[in-house]
Enzyme design. Structure first.
Site, PDB file in Angstrom:
ATOM      1  N   GLU A 164      -1.583   5.122   3.574  1.00  0.00           N
ATOM      2  CA  GLU A 164      -1.753   3.859   3.121  1.00  0.00           C
ATOM      3  C   GLU A 164      -3.177   3.318   2.937  1.00  0.00           C
ATOM      4  O   GLU A 164      -3.441   2.588   2.010  1.00  0.00           O
ATOM      5  CB  GLU A 164      -1.197   2.882   3.889  1.00  0.00           C
ATOM      6  CG  GLU A 164       0.377   3.184   3.975  1.00  0.00           C
ATOM      7  CD  GLU A 164       0.832   4.142   4.813  1.00  0.00           C
ATOM      8  OE1 GLU A 164       0.176   4.826   5.612  1.00  0.00           O
ATOM      9  OE2 GLU A 164       2.250   4.513   4.867  1.00  0.00           O
ATOM     10  N   ASP A 200       0.630  -1.253   0.184  1.00  0.00           N
ATOM     11  CA  ASP A 200       0.080   0.040  -0.060  1.00  0.00           C
ATOM     12  C   ASP A 200       0.662   1.406  -0.044  1.00  0.00           C
ATOM     13  O   ASP A 200       0.402   2.145   0.447  1.00  0.00           O
ATOM     14  CB  ASP A 200      -1.018  -0.170   1.106  1.00  0.00           C
ATOM     15  CG  ASP A 200      -0.316  -0.369   2.415  1.00  0.00           C
ATOM     16  OD1 ASP A 200       0.885  -0.148   2.643  1.00  0.00           O
ATOM     17  OD2 ASP A 200      -0.660  -0.647   3.422  1.00  0.00           O
ATOM     18  N   HIS A 247       7.666   4.291  12.601  1.00  0.00           N
ATOM     19  CA  HIS A 247       7.610   5.002  11.384  1.00  0.00           C
ATOM     20  C   HIS A 247       6.591   5.539  10.790  1.00  0.00           C
ATOM     21  O   HIS A 247       6.719   6.477   9.697  1.00  0.00           O
ATOM     22  CB  HIS A 247       8.673   4.272  10.347  1.00  0.00           C
ATOM     23  CG  HIS A 247       7.780   3.311   9.424  1.00  0.00           C
ATOM     24  ND1 HIS A 247       7.631   2.079  10.047  1.00  0.00           N
ATOM     25  CD2 HIS A 247       6.985   3.476   8.667  1.00  0.00           C
ATOM     26  CE1 HIS A 247       6.831   1.402   9.185  1.00  0.00           C
ATOM     27  NE2 HIS A 247       6.432   2.243   8.082  1.00  0.00           N
ATOM     28  N   GLU A 290      -0.959  -9.214  -1.263  1.00  0.00           N
ATOM     29  CA  GLU A 290      -1.381  -8.356   0.023  1.00  0.00           C
ATOM     30  C   GLU A 290      -2.557  -7.327  -0.143  1.00  0.00           C
ATOM     31  O   GLU A 290      -2.710  -6.129   0.093  1.00  0.00           O
ATOM     32  CB  GLU A 290      -0.313  -7.774   0.794  1.00  0.00           C
ATOM     33  CG  GLU A 290      -0.414  -7.445   2.139  1.00  0.00           C
ATOM     34  CD  GLU A 290       0.452  -6.571   2.925  1.00  0.00           C
ATOM     35  OE1 GLU A 290       0.553  -5.298   3.096  1.00  0.00           O
ATOM     36  OE2 GLU A 290       1.455  -7.220   3.639  1.00  0.00           O
ATOM     37  N   HIS A 306      14.170   4.297  11.841  1.00  0.00           N
ATOM     38  CA  HIS A 306      13.893   4.577  10.464  1.00  0.00           C
ATOM     39  C   HIS A 306      14.451   5.844   9.969  1.00  0.00           C
ATOM     40  O   HIS A 306      14.535   6.856  10.826  1.00  0.00           O
ATOM     41  CB  HIS A 306      12.271   4.770  10.287  1.00  0.00           C
ATOM     42  CG  HIS A 306      11.668   4.683   8.860  1.00  0.00           C
ATOM     43  ND1 HIS A 306      12.035   5.710   7.968  1.00  0.00           N
ATOM     44  CD2 HIS A 306      11.396   3.641   8.212  1.00  0.00           C
ATOM     45  CE1 HIS A 306      11.416   5.309   6.666  1.00  0.00           C
ATOM     46  NE2 HIS A 306      10.940   4.067   7.102  1.00  0.00           N
ATOM     47  N   ARG A 312       3.373   7.856   9.365  1.00  0.00           N
ATOM     48  CA  ARG A 312       3.324   9.302   9.292  1.00  0.00           C
ATOM     49  C   ARG A 312       2.292   9.835  10.092  1.00  0.00           C
ATOM     50  O   ARG A 312       2.412  11.036  10.582  1.00  0.00           O
ATOM     51  CB  ARG A 312       2.742   9.476   7.789  1.00  0.00           C
ATOM     52  CG  ARG A 312       4.086   9.721   6.909  1.00  0.00           C
ATOM     53  CD  ARG A 312       3.578  10.091   5.517  1.00  0.00           C
ATOM     54  NE  ARG A 312       4.623  10.608   4.544  1.00  0.00           N
ATOM     55  CZ  ARG A 312       5.425   9.973   3.925  1.00  0.00           C
ATOM     56  NH1 ARG A 312       5.871   8.753   4.452  1.00  0.00           N
ATOM     57  NH2 ARG A 312       6.655  10.638   3.340  1.00  0.00           N
TER      58      ARG A 312
HETATM   59  C1  UD1 Z   1       7.149   4.164   3.182  1.00  0.00           C
HETATM   60  C2  UD1 Z   1       5.787   3.650   2.942  1.00  0.00           C
HETATM   61  C3  UD1 Z   1       5.247   3.102   3.998  1.00  0.00           C
HETATM   62  C4  UD1 Z   1       5.901   1.945   4.571  1.00  0.00           C
HETATM   63  C5  UD1 Z   1       7.309   2.390   4.795  1.00  0.00           C
HETATM   64  C6  UD1 Z   1       8.094   1.194   5.034  1.00  0.00           C
HETATM   65  C7  UD1 Z   1       4.585   5.547   1.352  1.00  0.00           C
HETATM   66  C8  UD1 Z   1       3.679   6.904   1.603  1.00  0.00           C
HETATM   67  N1  UD1 Z   1       5.066   5.184   2.782  1.00  0.00           N
HETATM   68  O1  UD1 Z   1       7.181   5.088   4.412  1.00  0.00           O
HETATM   69  O2  UD1 Z   1       3.706   2.685   3.669  1.00  0.00           O
HETATM   70  O3  UD1 Z   1       5.302   1.369   5.581  1.00  0.00           O
HETATM   71  O4  UD1 Z   1       8.010   2.979   3.595  1.00  0.00           O
HETATM   72  O5  UD1 Z   1       9.266   1.573   5.607  1.00  0.00           O
HETATM   73  O6  UD1 Z   1       4.628   4.897   0.559  1.00  0.00           O
HETATM   74  N2  UD1 Z   1      14.601   7.393   3.690  1.00  0.00           N
HETATM   75  C9  UD1 Z   1      16.261   7.111   3.642  1.00  0.00           C
HETATM   76  N3  UD1 Z   1      16.653   6.001   3.170  1.00  0.00           N
HETATM   77  C10 UD1 Z   1      16.042   4.752   2.780  1.00  0.00           C
HETATM   78  C11 UD1 Z   1      14.482   5.158   3.208  1.00  0.00           C
HETATM   79  C12 UD1 Z   1      14.006   6.299   3.479  1.00  0.00           C
HETATM   80  O7  UD1 Z   1      16.857   8.233   4.026  1.00  0.00           O
HETATM   81  O8  UD1 Z   1      16.364   3.811   2.290  1.00  0.00           O
HETATM   82  C13 UD1 Z   1      14.377   8.521   4.159  1.00  0.00           C
HETATM   83  C14 UD1 Z   1      14.312   9.694   3.256  1.00  0.00           C
HETATM   84  O9  UD1 Z   1      14.701  10.894   3.641  1.00  0.00           O
HETATM   85  C15 UD1 Z   1      12.785   9.604   2.627  1.00  0.00           C
HETATM   86  C16 UD1 Z   1      12.033   9.451   3.835  1.00  0.00           C
HETATM   87  O10 UD1 Z   1      12.841   8.372   4.533  1.00  0.00           O
HETATM   88  O11 UD1 Z   1      12.551  10.631   1.817  1.00  0.00           O
HETATM   89  C17 UD1 Z   1      10.703   8.890   3.767  1.00  0.00           C
HETATM   90  O12 UD1 Z   1      10.516   7.771   2.858  1.00  0.00           O
HETATM   91  P1  UD1 Z   1       9.300   7.275   2.256  1.00  0.00           P
HETATM   92  O13 UD1 Z   1       9.333   6.255   1.346  1.00  0.00           O
HETATM   93  O14 UD1 Z   1       8.330   8.767   1.711  1.00  0.00           O
HETATM   94  O15 UD1 Z   1       8.369   7.199   3.452  1.00  0.00           O
HETATM   95  P2  UD1 Z   1       8.299   6.152   4.416  1.00  0.00           P
HETATM   96  O16 UD1 Z   1       8.056   6.717   5.791  1.00  0.00           O
HETATM   97  O17 UD1 Z   1       9.727   5.447   4.485  1.00  0.00           O
HETATM   98  N1  UDP Z   2      12.882  -4.738   8.980  1.00  0.00           N
HETATM   99  C1  UDP Z   2      14.199  -4.725   8.999  1.00  0.00           C
HETATM  100  N2  UDP Z   2      15.044  -4.045   9.576  1.00  0.00           N
HETATM  101  C2  UDP Z   2      14.729  -3.204  10.478  1.00  0.00           C
HETATM  102  C3  UDP Z   2      13.299  -3.006  10.762  1.00  0.00           C
HETATM  103  C4  UDP Z   2      12.386  -3.885  10.021  1.00  0.00           C
HETATM  104  O1  UDP Z   2      14.852  -5.462   8.018  1.00  0.00           O
HETATM  105  O2  UDP Z   2      15.524  -2.616  11.062  1.00  0.00           O
HETATM  106  C5  UDP Z   2      11.912  -5.473   8.088  1.00  0.00           C
HETATM  107  C6  UDP Z   2      10.801  -6.447   9.256  1.00  0.00           C
HETATM  108  O3  UDP Z   2      11.221  -7.731   9.570  1.00  0.00           O
HETATM  109  C7  UDP Z   2       9.474  -6.423   8.118  1.00  0.00           C
HETATM  110  C8  UDP Z   2       9.795  -5.370   7.363  1.00  0.00           C
HETATM  111  O4  UDP Z   2      11.195  -4.734   7.527  1.00  0.00           O
HETATM  112  O5  UDP Z   2       9.791  -7.662   7.066  1.00  0.00           O
HETATM  113  C9  UDP Z   2       8.794  -4.158   7.884  1.00  0.00           C
HETATM  114  O6  UDP Z   2       9.111  -2.998   7.117  1.00  0.00           O
HETATM  115  P1  UDP Z   2       8.495  -1.525   7.728  1.00  0.00           P
HETATM  116  O7  UDP Z   2       8.416  -1.518   9.269  1.00  0.00           O
HETATM  117  O8  UDP Z   2       9.568  -0.556   7.255  1.00  0.00           O
HETATM  118  O9  UDP Z   2       7.139  -1.410   6.973  1.00  0.00           O
HETATM  119  P2  UDP Z   2       5.754  -1.835   7.086  1.00  0.00           P
HETATM  120  O10 UDP Z   2       5.803  -3.287   7.120  1.00  0.00           O
HETATM  121  O11 UDP Z   2       4.982  -1.177   8.170  1.00  0.00           O
HETATM  122  O12 UDP Z   2       5.120  -1.163   5.865  1.00  0.00           O
END
Ligand code: UD1
Ligand code: UDP
Length: 370
Positions: free
Chosen positions: A137, A101, A209, A123, A242, A211
């Protein structure tokens, strides 16, 4: 097999959980002679995506490298749609698979709809029925639910959600969640945890993490964690933070400097599974962790007001505590102090899958295409 009967399937991944949950599907599809599998990484996440792909041995064929620091949802969406237009024109896939999502999912299903390409949604059918929780989401998955051709629902409950929205029964396939396929593939390997842990002390593992928790809710969560760490010097806390700046800055402001509280970079997938296995309890707002932890027999307190994963809550192994300071402290302390309350939640159940979800997804596609 002649060239015409080989079908081009494009599997899309954007963030860490998509890479984890799509890996079993990609690996299974690659064994199918009728499928030419291409992997598109939007790279909505960068490092967190790359480490998962490296672990599963998946090399994206196309990489949009879309991540920017602290990127706004509107900018991310607009940039993705423009890039996806080019990819779909060049690739002309017979079908596209997405997972979950995220903004990656929402933009891919929209772009595929405009290009009249059928979508398989892995999913499918998770709902809270509240557009603000989780944000954004819930909206993303509703859009995917409207536009997909195959809805791979992890549970019977998620199938019911889709039926309520008018999705035809014939388009919904209950498969289990591929997160359990990935977990079983991973837990069977020899794992190493990069962070040094005290082998005697009980471990509280934390992730956060979402929002909708940014700002005051996350500050409350961190205040509660601080209190718990101060009141329980014989317990160690580990919080892989995160990298989103809205999370990272607050976590460090409230929790740095406590002797029994380790803040670290996100753990790679396999070491994170090791940390979960090693944990006594887990506090999280993650969707994936809510699915994995019950299968590992670990009690989970969910730092959210609602969940689209009610099955483990109904079985009594996951409890919603929201972002309320008193509730988090009280429920976590109860699990640390009360052995029978702890044992009731540490039973080891797997309502989200049996490890064969990817096989069921591939079977559906094979029956359609091969
Ligand atoms: C995103 C997804 C969320 C999911 C989560 C898993 C959306 C809107 N949100 O949230 O549904 O649960 O991923 O973790 O699609 N960043 C880094 N390095 C990385 C990844 C992220 O620096 O490898 C930082 C960057 O500043 C980036 C910010 O995190 O802009 C936010 O990333 P984003 O993908 O927009 O949202 P998440 O909070 O990660
Ligand atoms: N995970 C990981 N490293 C971490 C925290 C989580 O590999 O430090 C894995 C965890 O095992 C799970 C997935 O990341 O499979 C969950 O991702 P996240 O919590 O970022 O997103 P969500 O599931 O909430 O969309």
């Amino acid at each position: 097999m002649n060239k015409q009967s080989v079908k081009n399937l494009l599997c899309v991944i954007g963030t860490r959980p998509e890479a984890i949950k799509m890996a079993p599907v990609i690996l299974a599809l690659k064994k199918e002679p009728w499928a030419n599998v291409r992997v598109l990484a939007t790279a909505q996440h960068r490092h967190m995506l790359d480490q998962v792909n490296a672990f599963f041995g998946i090399e994206p064929d196309i990489d949009l490298n879309i991540m920017r620091p602290n990127q706004a949802l509107t900018t991310l969406t607009a940039r993705l749609l423009l890039e996806l237009d080019n990819v779909l024109q060049a690739e002309k896939p017979d079908a596209v698979l997405v997972q979950g999502d995220t903004t990656t999912v929402m933009t891919v299903v929209l772009a595929c709809f405009y290009h009249r390409i059928p979508i398989g949604h892995v999913e499918a059918g998770l709902r809270t029925w509240d557009l603000q929780n989780p944000f954004p989401e819930e909206a993303n998955r509703i859009i995917a639910g409207k536009l997909a051709r195959w809805h791979f629902a992890p549970t019977e409950g998620s199938k019911q959600n889709l039926l309520k929205e008018g999705v035809p029964d014939s388009e919904i396939i209950v498969t289990g969640n591929t997160v359990i396929d990935a977990l079983l593939m991973t837990a069977a390997k020899d794992l190493e945890l990069a962070v040094p842990l005290d082998s005697v002390k009980r471990l509280v593992l934390v992730t956060s993490h979402r929002r909708e928790n940014f700002g005051e809710p996350l500050r409350n969560i961190c205040r509660a964690l601080r209190t718990l760490a101060e009141h329980n010097p014989t317990v160690q806390f580990l919080y892989p933070v995160h990298p989103n700046p809205n999370v990272k800055d607050v976590a460090h402001e409230f929790l740095a400097g406590l002797f029994n509280f380790a803040l670290c970079e996100p753990l790679d997938y396999a070491p994170f599974i090791t940390a979960m296995k090693r944990a006594y309890i887990i506090l999280t707002d993650s969707g994936g962790v809510q699915e994995e932890a019950p299968a590992l027999g670990k009690p989970v307190l969910v730092l959210r007001e609602e969940t689209e994963r009610p099955e483990a809550v109904e079985q009594g192994v996951v409890k919603l505590v929201g972002s309320n300071y008193d509730r988090i402290v009280e429920e976590a302390q109860r699990l640390l102090d009360d052995e029978s309350a702890y044992r009731a939640m540490a039973r080891g159940v797997s309502p989200y899958g049996d490890g064969h979800a990817a096989e069921r997804i591939v079977k559906t596609l094979r029956e359609h295409f091969a």
